[in-house]
Design a protein around this motif. Structure first.
Motif, PDB file in Angstrom:
ATOM      1  N   ALA A   1       1.333   0.499 -10.296  1.00  0.00           N
ATOM      2  CA  ALA A   1       0.988  -0.890  -9.997  1.00  0.00           C
ATOM      3  C   ALA A   1       1.888  -1.850 -10.771  1.00  0.00           C
ATOM      4  O   ALA A   1       2.310  -2.886 -10.245  1.00  0.00           O
ATOM      5  CB  ALA A   1      -0.478  -1.141 -10.344  1.00  0.00           C
TER       6      ALA A   1
ATOM      7  N   ALA B   1      -4.223   0.705  -4.961  1.00  0.00           N
ATOM      8  CA  ALA B   1      -3.853   2.114  -4.975  1.00  0.00           C
ATOM      9  C   ALA B   1      -5.069   3.023  -4.889  1.00  0.00           C
ATOM     10  O   ALA B   1      -4.930   4.218  -4.619  1.00  0.00           O
ATOM     11  CB  ALA B   1      -3.065   2.433  -6.244  1.00  0.00           C
ATOM     12  N   ARG B   2      -6.265   2.454  -5.081  1.00  0.00           N
ATOM     13  CA  ARG B   2      -7.480   3.270  -5.173  1.00  0.00           C
ATOM     14  C   ARG B   2      -8.515   2.955  -4.101  1.00  0.00           C
ATOM     15  O   ARG B   2      -9.642   3.441  -4.163  1.00  0.00           O
ATOM     16  CB  ARG B   2      -8.086   3.099  -6.571  1.00  0.00           C
ATOM     17  CG  ARG B   2      -7.239   3.760  -7.635  1.00  0.00           C
ATOM     18  CD  ARG B   2      -7.456   3.166  -9.026  1.00  0.00           C
ATOM     19  NE  ARG B   2      -6.677   3.915 -10.018  1.00  0.00           N
ATOM     20  CZ  ARG B   2      -5.379   3.737 -10.231  1.00  0.00           C
ATOM     21  NH1 ARG B   2      -4.698   2.840  -9.537  1.00  0.00           N
ATOM     22  NH2 ARG B   2      -4.749   4.458 -11.144  1.00  0.00           N
TER      23      ARG B   2
ATOM     24  N   LEU C   1       2.690   1.942  -3.323  1.00  0.00           N
ATOM     25  CA  LEU C   1       1.874   2.381  -4.457  1.00  0.00           C
ATOM     26  C   LEU C   1       1.619   3.889  -4.456  1.00  0.00           C
ATOM     27  O   LEU C   1       1.072   4.406  -5.429  1.00  0.00           O
ATOM     28  CB  LEU C   1       0.543   1.620  -4.454  1.00  0.00           C
ATOM     29  CG  LEU C   1       0.658   0.143  -4.845  1.00  0.00           C
ATOM     30  CD1 LEU C   1      -0.601  -0.624  -4.461  1.00  0.00           C
ATOM     31  CD2 LEU C   1       0.931   0.007  -6.339  1.00  0.00           C
ATOM     32  N   THR C   2       2.012   4.569  -3.389  1.00  0.00           N
ATOM     33  CA  THR C   2       1.925   6.030  -3.399  1.00  0.00           C
ATOM     34  C   THR C   2       3.115   6.651  -4.130  1.00  0.00           C
ATOM     35  O   THR C   2       3.110   7.843  -4.438  1.00  0.00           O
ATOM     36  CB  THR C   2       1.859   6.592  -1.964  1.00  0.00           C
ATOM     37  OG1 THR C   2       3.067   6.246  -1.274  1.00  0.00           O
ATOM     38  CG2 THR C   2       0.667   6.015  -1.216  1.00  0.00           C
TER      39      THR C   2
ATOM     40  N   LYS D   1       0.809  -1.223   0.000  1.00  0.00           N
ATOM     41  CA  LYS D   1       0.000   0.000   0.000  1.00  0.00           C
ATOM     42  C   LYS D   1       0.841   1.272   0.000  1.00  0.00           C
ATOM     43  O   LYS D   1       0.644   2.143  -0.861  1.00  0.00           O
ATOM     44  CB  LYS D   1      -0.962  -0.035   1.194  1.00  0.00           C
ATOM     45  CG  LYS D   1      -1.899   1.169   1.292  1.00  0.00           C
ATOM     46  CD  LYS D   1      -2.893   1.228   0.159  1.00  0.00           C
ATOM     47  CE  LYS D   1      -3.888   2.341   0.347  1.00  0.00           C
ATOM     48  NZ  LYS D   1      -4.810   2.497  -0.792  1.00  0.00           N
TER      49      LYS D   1
END
Length: 271
Positions: free
Chosen positions: A163, A220-221, A158-159, A155
């Motif tokens: 992906a 990521a969302r 992914l910032t 998590k």
């Protein structure tokens, strides 16, 4: 759907490939596929800030998890393995609640409880009734815990990275972790039937390269806890796939367990 299909392919391939060799072959096939896509898209190395999460997920989820799951499925029946591995979403919810500060929303906790009961029911009714070794139980629990930790580690990565980058380099790291099994893979590839090798390649291209990338894209969302809960769709899909592809007609309790898994996912996604 692809992760559900992986359980069917693993059951077939593990008859010809040892757990470590199967994991390494799967990761090599996945790495080649992802690497080719990465080059075509022109994406580069992830930034430095993304690497801690990539390394943790690569070692634990791509490496340790895949070997432990393959090995565990040799030691316990498929139903028991399914029940134990489904501890993973609970681990994700707990870790993401504390470490990622996502909290513990009531719909998520209620959905997890309902889905876990459904997964236990599916696993119990699909169990062959055989004995389960202590080693097999430990391996399946290890697979569940490493899956949970690896998913949560992705998590924050992914910032900082895409992906595709997170999945590609996580898969490469997992392959490096499994390199000690290279000798077994070479030896067994020479004697394995074509169907087992095709299953190994399928596992690398689809349940690994494609499914792990789409997972990372979704992660990521949304929150890790909510996305982890959606993996309880897998037991329900396994029941349907076994019915359609293997002719294994499910009983009413199995169908009820699958329905509980679906209901729990629906509850967890409520706002």
């Amino acid at each position: 759907m692809l992760w559900a299909s992986a359980f069917v392919s693993i059951r077939s391939a593990v008859a010809s490939y040892s757990p470590g060799a199967l994991a390494l072959g799967r990761l090599l096939a996945g790495s080649l596929t992802l690497g080719a896509i990465l080059l075509v898209r022109g994406e580069r190395l992830p930034p430095r800030a993304a690497w801690p999460g990539i390394v943790v997920s690569g070692v634990l989820w791509f490496g340790v998890y895949m070997v432990a799951l393959n090995w565990g499925e040799q030691e316990v029946d498929a139903g028991t393995a399914a029940m134990l591995v489904n501890i993973g979403p609970l681990v994700i919810a707990l870790l993401s609640g504390f470490l990622l500060k996502e909290g513990f929303p009531r719909p998520l906790l209620a959905g997890l409880a309902v889905s876990f009961c459904g997964a236990v029911l599916v696993g119990y009714t699909m169990s062959s009734g055989g004995s389960s070794s202590v080693l097999g139980v430990v391996l399946c629990v290890l697979a569940a815990v490493t899956y949970g930790i690896g998913a949560v580690a992705q998590k924050p990565a992914l910032t900082h990275a895409s992906a595709l980058q997170v999945t590609t380099f996580g898969c490469l790291i997992g392959a490096l972790v499994c390199l000690p099994f290279a000798g077994d893979l070479i030896t067994q590839a020479g004697t394995a039937p074509l169907s087992a090798t095709l299953n190994l390649i399928y596992l690398g291209v689809f349940p690994t390269a494609l499914a792990f990338t789409t997972w990372a894209y979704a992660l990521a969302r949304t929150t890790a806890g909510k996305l982890g809960a959606t993996t309880y769709l897998v037991p329900a899909m396994v029941v349907l796939m076994a019915w359609a592809l293997l002719g294994e007609v499910p009983g009413w309790l199995t169908l009820a367990g699958g329905a509980l898994c679906l209901a729990g996912v629906a509850i967890s996604r409520r706002r």
